[in-house]
Scaffold this active site. Structure first.
Site, short mmCIF file in Angstrom:
data_model
loop_
_atom_site.label_atom_id
_atom_site.label_comp_id
_atom_site.label_asym_id
_atom_site.label_seq_id
_atom_site.Cartn_x
_atom_site.Cartn_y
_atom_site.Cartn_z
N ARG A 41 -8.06 -7.23 -9.87
CA ARG A 41 -8.83 -8.58 -10.16
C ARG A 41 -10.27 -8.00 -10.46
NH1 ARG A 41 -9.62 -7.54 -4.38
NH2 ARG A 41 -12.05 -7.27 -4.18
N LYS A 100 -4.69 10.63 7.43
CA LYS A 100 -5.29 11.45 7.92
C LYS A 100 -6.91 10.58 7.84
CE LYS A 100 -7.67 15.26 9.29
NZ LYS A 100 -7.55 15.55 10.67
N ASN A 141 -7.76 -2.70 -6.61
CA ASN A 141 -8.13 -4.25 -6.62
C ASN A 141 -7.80 -4.66 -8.15
OD1 ASN A 141 -9.16 -4.04 -3.96
ND2 ASN A 141 -10.96 -3.38 -4.93
N LYS A 188 0.91 -1.12 0.03
CA LYS A 188 0.11 -0.08 0.02
C LYS A 188 0.83 1.28 0.18
CE LYS A 188 -3.26 -2.91 -0.04
NZ LYS A 188 -3.84 -3.15 -1.46
C1 MV4 Z 1 -10.03 5.23 5.41
C2 MV4 Z 1 -11.36 5.90 6.04
C3 MV4 Z 1 -11.26 7.00 6.43
N1 MV4 Z 1 -10.18 7.89 6.19
N2 MV4 Z 1 -9.04 6.01 5.23
C4 MV4 Z 1 -11.81 0.54 5.11
C5 MV4 Z 1 -11.41 -0.33 4.18
C6 MV4 Z 1 -10.20 -0.02 3.54
N3 MV4 Z 1 -10.22 -0.22 2.33
C7 MV4 Z 1 -10.22 1.63 3.92
N4 MV4 Z 1 -11.16 2.02 4.76
C8 MV4 Z 1 -11.25 3.14 5.30
N5 MV4 Z 1 -10.17 4.02 4.95
C9 MV4 Z 1 -9.04 7.01 5.61
N6 MV4 Z 1 -8.16 7.81 5.38
C10 MV4 Z 1 -12.61 4.84 6.16
C11 MV4 Z 1 -12.52 3.66 5.90
C12 MV4 Z 1 -13.59 2.85 5.69
C13 MV4 Z 1 -14.32 2.41 4.79
C14 MV4 Z 1 -14.01 2.48 3.67
C15 MV4 Z 1 -14.75 2.28 2.53
C16 MV4 Z 1 -15.91 1.60 2.74
C17 MV4 Z 1 -16.35 1.16 4.11
C18 MV4 Z 1 -15.64 1.77 5.21
C19 MV4 Z 1 -16.02 1.57 6.42
C20 MV4 Z 1 -15.38 2.10 7.64
C21 MV4 Z 1 -14.09 2.76 7.26
#
Ligand code: MV4
Length: 505
Positions: free
Chosen positions: A294, A203, A292, A118
């Site tokens: 895929r 952040k 992703n 990442k």
């Molecule tokens: C975040 C975020 C808020 N701020 N990054 C969750 C899964 C992963 N792919 C990244 N995720 C998140 N990253 C920052 N900087 C909030 C989430 C997140 C989220 C993202 C996508 C779909 C659902 C989610 C549920 C909770 C938190």
């Protein structure tokens, strides 16, 4: 140009069947693989040939690289499609397939590796001019190094595993006092989950939307973006409902997201189908989250609004042919919604269930697509993910699609195991969802009120009729040693509720 006549489908369930169908439409033969648990699965019968690959645990079957490569070799396949999950994003699998002289229906191993790390992905995106979430682009050695970085970003911050993705190994830090212990926890979680303890900082964005862009790339240097999917409705980082297009994306924003996504794909030498995930802030700003590398579960909503068969395009790219889609002519038409029907009990904290699907009444009619890997009589086990089927609908407008989904969910009857059906019906009736008022916190905000009051009569009544008929049939015909007997002796909550309903009216 590689001559491909036969494709090994290195997966199971609905996605294996989906890929086999695309092979057949593309004039290719398909070879299925199956574990002992999947002997009677629809994907096995749909294929031209099928190879047994071992016992039910995935580690001894669907995750065994040597067995899969040998299955492809022994059946004279020229290509391997990994589907999603299992080995789809394991660079060593892509390399093993290539080393055996086979085409991998997916991107080069180097692209899988670059996006799998990442922090490397963030560096590559930054270099390509793709906006990334403010944060670090290198792992932090310890909390001492992280402290000034977190202060610079401003709390709250998120600690994320460099080897993670999909929410695994993520930790929210609300204030500086929490940083040291959160760092230790995140690093040890990452070490346990991925065998690599590297963590970096981002952040924390409040209530963003999860928007992803589907891209396709061919070996003639063309990369096209097929618009966005709105995937904000998730529970514990498992998507429950996806739709296309997103109410939050204007044509101008769609163009900018598409440009960022094609730049992202170009930056890693991408080939085939891929998805760039973005967080969309309420301010309208968007940030690269991860890629992703895929085919994704939710690809059908894009297929329905763009009129493109994404899996056939993947196969064409693997065969060295140009994409059949052209950026200039791509416009979303109408609206599509997907519900992931899983064997989980929404009224019991989405507890995964196992059991025999005693009866399945499949929705149909205008604008309805049912992508399933399970049919009446199949057993759902805890060895694999709980997806029973994807119910996807298309309508001229979001309103029409929503009403169609409600209608299709009412037609659906699953007897024998609990499912998420009732939850999905509640979401379709939810004013917040109807307004398109969704963000990544929607599920947590809405779950209690959505599930209050238990199962609805309109779902119980068709189940009651079917269950009563099955119970009667069992009473008169079943031999005690048949699997049927076990199910009837220890009926699931659904069957009990349905019988009560059938008797009580
Ligand atoms: C975040 C975020 C808020 N701020 N990054 C969750 C899964 C992963 N792919 C990244 N995720 C998140 N990253 C920052 N900087 C909030 C989430 C997140 C989220 C993202 C996508 C779909 C659902 C989610 C549920 C909770 C938190």
């Amino acid at each position: 140009m590689t001559t491909i006549k036969r494709v090994l489908v290195a997966n199971r369930g609905e996605i294996a069947l989906r890929i086999i169908r695309a092979c057949h439409e593309e004039g290719l033969e398909a070879v299925a693989v199956y574990s002992e648990a999947d002997r009677l699965s629809p994907h096995v019968r749909a294929a031209d040939r099928a190879v047994a690959i071992g016992p039910p645990p995935a580690a001894q079957s669907y995750l065994d690289i040597a067995k899969l490569v040998e299955a492809a070799r022994s059946t004279d396949c020229q290509a391997v499609h990994p589907g999603y999950g299992f080995l789809a994003e394991r660079a060593p699998f892509a390399e093993a397939v290539a080393a055996a002289g086979l085409e991998f229906v997916g991107p080069p191993a180097s692209a899988i590796r670059a996006m799998g790390d990442k922090t490397e992905a963030r560096r590559r995106m930054q270099a390509a001019g793709v906006p990334i979430v403010p944060g670090t682009t290198r792992p932090m050695a310890d909390h001492v190094q992280a402290r000034p970085e977190a202060a610079r970003l401003g709390y709250p911050v998120l600690l994320k595993a460099a080897a993670g993705g999909g929410g695994k190994g993520m930790r929210l830090v609300r204030e500086e006092a929490e940083l040291e212990s959160a760092f230790e926890l995140a690093a040890s979680e990452a070490q346990n989950a991925f065998g690599a303890g590297d963590v970096y900082l981002e952040k924390h964005l409040e209530r963003p939307r999860h928007i992803e862009i589907q891209i396709l790339a061919d070996s003639y240097g063309r990369v096209v973006a097929l618009g966005e999917r709105e995937c904000s409705i998730q529970r514990r980082h498992q998507k429950l409902i996806e739709e296309a297009p997103s109410l939050a994306v204007t044509p101008a924003l769609r163009r900018r997201l598409g440009e960022a996504a094609t730049a992202a794909a170009g930056a890693v030498g991408y080939l085939g189908a891929g998805t760039i995930e973005f967080l969309l802030a309420s301010s309208g700003e968007f940030y690269f989250l991860e890629m992703n590398t895929r085919l994704q579960v939710e690809h059908p909503v894009t297929e329905l609004v763009y009129g493109v068969d994404i899996v056939r395009e993947q196969l064409r790219v693997a065969m060295g042919q140009p994409l059949r889609v052209h950026a200039g002519t791509l416009q979303p038409r109408g609206h599509a919604i997907e519900c992931r029907i899983t064997a989980e009990d929404p009224f019991n904290d989405f507890l995964p269930a196992s059991g025999v699907v005693r009866y399945l009444q499949v929705p149909g009619g205008p604008g309805v697509r049912w992508d399933a890997g399970v049919e009446t009589g199949n057993e759902v086990t805890l060895h694999y993910d709980p997806l029973i089927a994807k119910l996807i609908v298309w309508g001229e407008t979001r309103q029409v699609a929503l009403e169609r989904m409600r209608r299709a969910l009412r037609e659906l009857a699953i007897v024998g195991i609990p499912s998420s059906q009732a939850f999905h019906l509640r979401v379709m009736d939810d004013p917040e969802f109807q307004r398109g008022d969704v963000d990544v916190a929607y599920f947590e905000r809405a779950a209690d009120r959505l599930l209050a009051g238990g199962v609805r009569p309109e779902l119980v009544r068709p189940l009651a009729v079917v269950a009563a008929l099955l119970a009667e049939e069992h009473r008169t015909t079943a031999a005690p040693q048949q699997p049927l007997a076990r199910t009837a002796d220890r009926p699931s909550g659904w069957v009990i509720a349905a019988r009560r309903e059938a008797v009580g009216g």
